[in-house]
Design a protein around this motif. Structure first.
Motif, PDB file in Angstrom:
ATOM      1  N   SER A   1      -0.825   4.008  -9.256  1.00  0.00           N
ATOM      2  CA  SER A   1      -1.030   3.408  -7.936  1.00  0.00           C
ATOM      3  C   SER A   1      -2.319   2.614  -7.989  1.00  0.00           C
ATOM      4  O   SER A   1      -3.194   2.875  -8.823  1.00  0.00           O
ATOM      5  CB  SER A   1      -1.099   4.484  -6.840  1.00  0.00           C
TER       6      SER A   1
ATOM      7  N   ASN B   1       6.822   1.517   3.923  1.00  0.00           N
ATOM      8  CA  ASN B   1       5.791   1.651   2.898  1.00  0.00           C
ATOM      9  C   ASN B   1       6.016   2.804   1.931  1.00  0.00           C
ATOM     10  O   ASN B   1       5.602   2.717   0.765  1.00  0.00           O
ATOM     11  CB  ASN B   1       4.426   1.824   3.560  1.00  0.00           C
ATOM     12  N   HIS B   2       6.652   3.872   2.399  1.00  0.00           N
ATOM     13  CA  HIS B   2       6.820   5.041   1.525  1.00  0.00           C
ATOM     14  C   HIS B   2       8.275   5.396   1.242  1.00  0.00           C
ATOM     15  O   HIS B   2       8.710   5.347   0.094  1.00  0.00           O
ATOM     16  CB  HIS B   2       6.112   6.257   2.109  1.00  0.00           C
TER      17      HIS B   2
ATOM     18  N   GLY C   1       5.061  -3.922   2.224  1.00  0.00           N
ATOM     19  CA  GLY C   1       4.415  -3.023   3.177  1.00  0.00           C
ATOM     20  C   GLY C   1       4.073  -3.723   4.470  1.00  0.00           C
ATOM     21  O   GLY C   1       3.982  -4.948   4.531  1.00  0.00           O
TER      22      GLY C   1
ATOM     23  N   SER D   1      -1.068   0.823  -3.199  1.00  0.00           N
ATOM     24  CA  SER D   1      -1.612   1.655  -2.126  1.00  0.00           C
ATOM     25  C   SER D   1      -2.749   0.890  -1.459  1.00  0.00           C
ATOM     26  O   SER D   1      -2.751  -0.347  -1.436  1.00  0.00           O
ATOM     27  CB  SER D   1      -2.082   3.000  -2.691  1.00  0.00           C
ATOM     28  N   SER D   2      -3.722   1.590  -0.935  1.00  0.00           N
ATOM     29  CA  SER D   2      -4.863   0.947  -0.290  1.00  0.00           C
ATOM     30  C   SER D   2      -5.996   1.950  -0.135  1.00  0.00           C
ATOM     31  O   SER D   2      -5.756   3.153   0.047  1.00  0.00           O
ATOM     32  CB  SER D   2      -4.475   0.423   1.098  1.00  0.00           C
TER      33      SER D   2
ATOM     34  N   HIS E   1      -5.358   0.125  -5.600  1.00  0.00           N
ATOM     35  CA  HIS E   1      -5.912  -0.482  -4.384  1.00  0.00           C
ATOM     36  C   HIS E   1      -6.260  -1.909  -4.758  1.00  0.00           C
ATOM     37  O   HIS E   1      -7.133  -2.137  -5.596  1.00  0.00           O
ATOM     38  CB  HIS E   1      -7.161   0.277  -3.937  1.00  0.00           C
TER      39      HIS E   1
ATOM     40  N   LYS F   1      -0.134   5.003   2.965  1.00  0.00           N
ATOM     41  CA  LYS F   1      -0.834   4.661   1.728  1.00  0.00           C
ATOM     42  C   LYS F   1      -1.264   5.920   0.976  1.00  0.00           C
ATOM     43  O   LYS F   1      -1.288   5.929  -0.258  1.00  0.00           O
ATOM     44  CB  LYS F   1      -2.044   3.779   2.041  1.00  0.00           C
TER      45      LYS F   1
ATOM     46  N   ASN G   1       1.749   6.970  -0.847  1.00  0.00           N
ATOM     47  CA  ASN G   1       1.951   6.184  -2.059  1.00  0.00           C
ATOM     48  C   ASN G   1       1.260   6.830  -3.259  1.00  0.00           C
ATOM     49  O   ASN G   1       1.813   6.894  -4.362  1.00  0.00           O
ATOM     50  CB  ASN G   1       1.401   4.768  -1.888  1.00  0.00           C
TER      51      ASN G   1
ATOM     52  N   HIS H   1      -6.331   4.648   2.662  1.00  0.00           N
ATOM     53  CA  HIS H   1      -5.752   6.001   2.657  1.00  0.00           C
ATOM     54  C   HIS H   1      -6.782   7.071   2.961  1.00  0.00           C
ATOM     55  O   HIS H   1      -6.434   8.169   3.409  1.00  0.00           O
ATOM     56  CB  HIS H   1      -5.090   6.289   1.304  1.00  0.00           C
TER      57      HIS H   1
ATOM     58  N   TYR I   1      -0.390   3.701   8.982  1.00  0.00           N
ATOM     59  CA  TYR I   1      -0.608   2.931   7.756  1.00  0.00           C
ATOM     60  C   TYR I   1      -1.387   3.749   6.732  1.00  0.00           C
ATOM     61  O   TYR I   1      -1.015   3.805   5.553  1.00  0.00           O
ATOM     62  CB  TYR I   1      -1.347   1.632   8.073  1.00  0.00           C
TER      63      TYR I   1
END
Length: 294
Positions: free
Chosen positions: A222, A140-141, A119, A167-168, A224, A199, A202, A171, A195
């Motif tokens: 998924s 990323n996706h 990513g 992911s993160s 984080h 995420k 994701n 999001h 970004y």
């Protein structure tokens, strides 16, 4: 300003470390084949090293082959596991994804674990790939969406297996998503929004994938990863900013990553949006009927 930011980041570091879990599993992975995208540094590198330590056959799917080969040699030296390989993959390039998957399907009889980790934080100015996709979303996706679909049949046949999409928590910034303009052609672009949206995608992708995998021995999750000190910011053109230097300086103390179950944003839980995103993504990557394995 700098002092305040430093203090805030120290508090954030303490918060993450006090709340984060630790993986205590000693399970071995001998006989398992694992692919980790973006494994030449950071989270991907450490995940690949852990898989190798547990005896898995590990494929580092990376864009920077020189860097990845050095990492592979380091992992082999650290673990004694010589079953560690490097293969070129640029998730922002759909042709690269298709070529990578053709090679994997030709050379690997089994595939048990896929970690979609690669990513970037997009550049300050919007960039469009040769496939007509915004660079952050492509990397990323879209790239991981296509990669997973192309490898899904092999994973199902090799089951049990796991697909892990990194992911993160960022999001949550994406409070809405315009499925007709995921590439910021008509709306304003900025790297943070791009970004955060990627995420969010994701998570939505994972939810729809998990539903499609019901009845198989493959699961999709998924995660984080929390605050981890990596060279992540240097991938998005931020390496010269004082903010990036402070962030990476503080977070460099965090050398392990683990997670607990946590909730995601209300938007990421919307099953209708997840289904619609899947359909849009199929069109954007031009998924062909023979490439559908669900």
């Amino acid at each position: 300003m700098i002092l305040t930011t430093f203090v805030v980041l120290l508090i954030a570091r303490w918060y993450y470390r006090s709340r984060s879990g630790r993986c205590k599993s000693k399970e071995k992975l001998a006989g398992k084949t694992v692919i980790v995208t973006g494994a030449s540094s950071g989270i991907g590198k450490e995940a690949a090293k852990e898989f190798a330590t547990r005896g898995a056959r590990v494929i580092l799917a990376c864009r920077n082959l020189i860097k990845a080969r050095k990492v592979a040699a380091e992992i082999i030296g650290h673990t004694g596991n010589k079953d560690v390989f490097v293969q070129y993959l640029d998730t922002s390039n759909l042709d690269s994804v298709r070529l990578f998957c053709r090679q994997i399907l030709r050379n690997e009889e089994h595939l048990h674990i896929l970690v979609n980790n690669a990513g970037i934080v997009g550049p300050q100015a919007k960039q469009i790939t040769k496939d007509g996709l915004e660079l952050t979303m492509a990397t990323n996706h879209y790239g991981h969406f296509l990669l997973t679909n192309l490898l899904l049949d092999r994973m199902i046949a090799s089951g049990p297996g796991r697909i892990i999409n990194v992911s993160s928590g960022i999001h949550v910034i994406a409070r809405k998503i315009n499925l007709r303009d995921l590439n910021f052609m008509a709306s304003n672009y900025n790297p943070t929004s791009a970004y955060a949206q990627s995420k969010l995608c994701n998570i939505l992708f994972t939810k729809e994938l998990a539903e499609k995998l019901e009845g198989t021995e493959v699961t999709a999750n998924s995660l984080h990863p929390g605050a981890v000190g990596t060279d992540f910011f240097s991938k998005g053109g931020f390496e010269q900013t004082w903010y990036a230097r402070v962030v990476n300086g503080v977070l460099s103390f965090v050398v392990h990553f683990a997670g607990k179950l946590s909730s995601s944003s209300w938007l990421s839980q919307d099953r209708r949006v997840a289904k619609a995103l899947w359909e849009v993504s199929e069109a954007e990557v031009q998924l062909r009927p023979r490439e559908e394995h669900y």
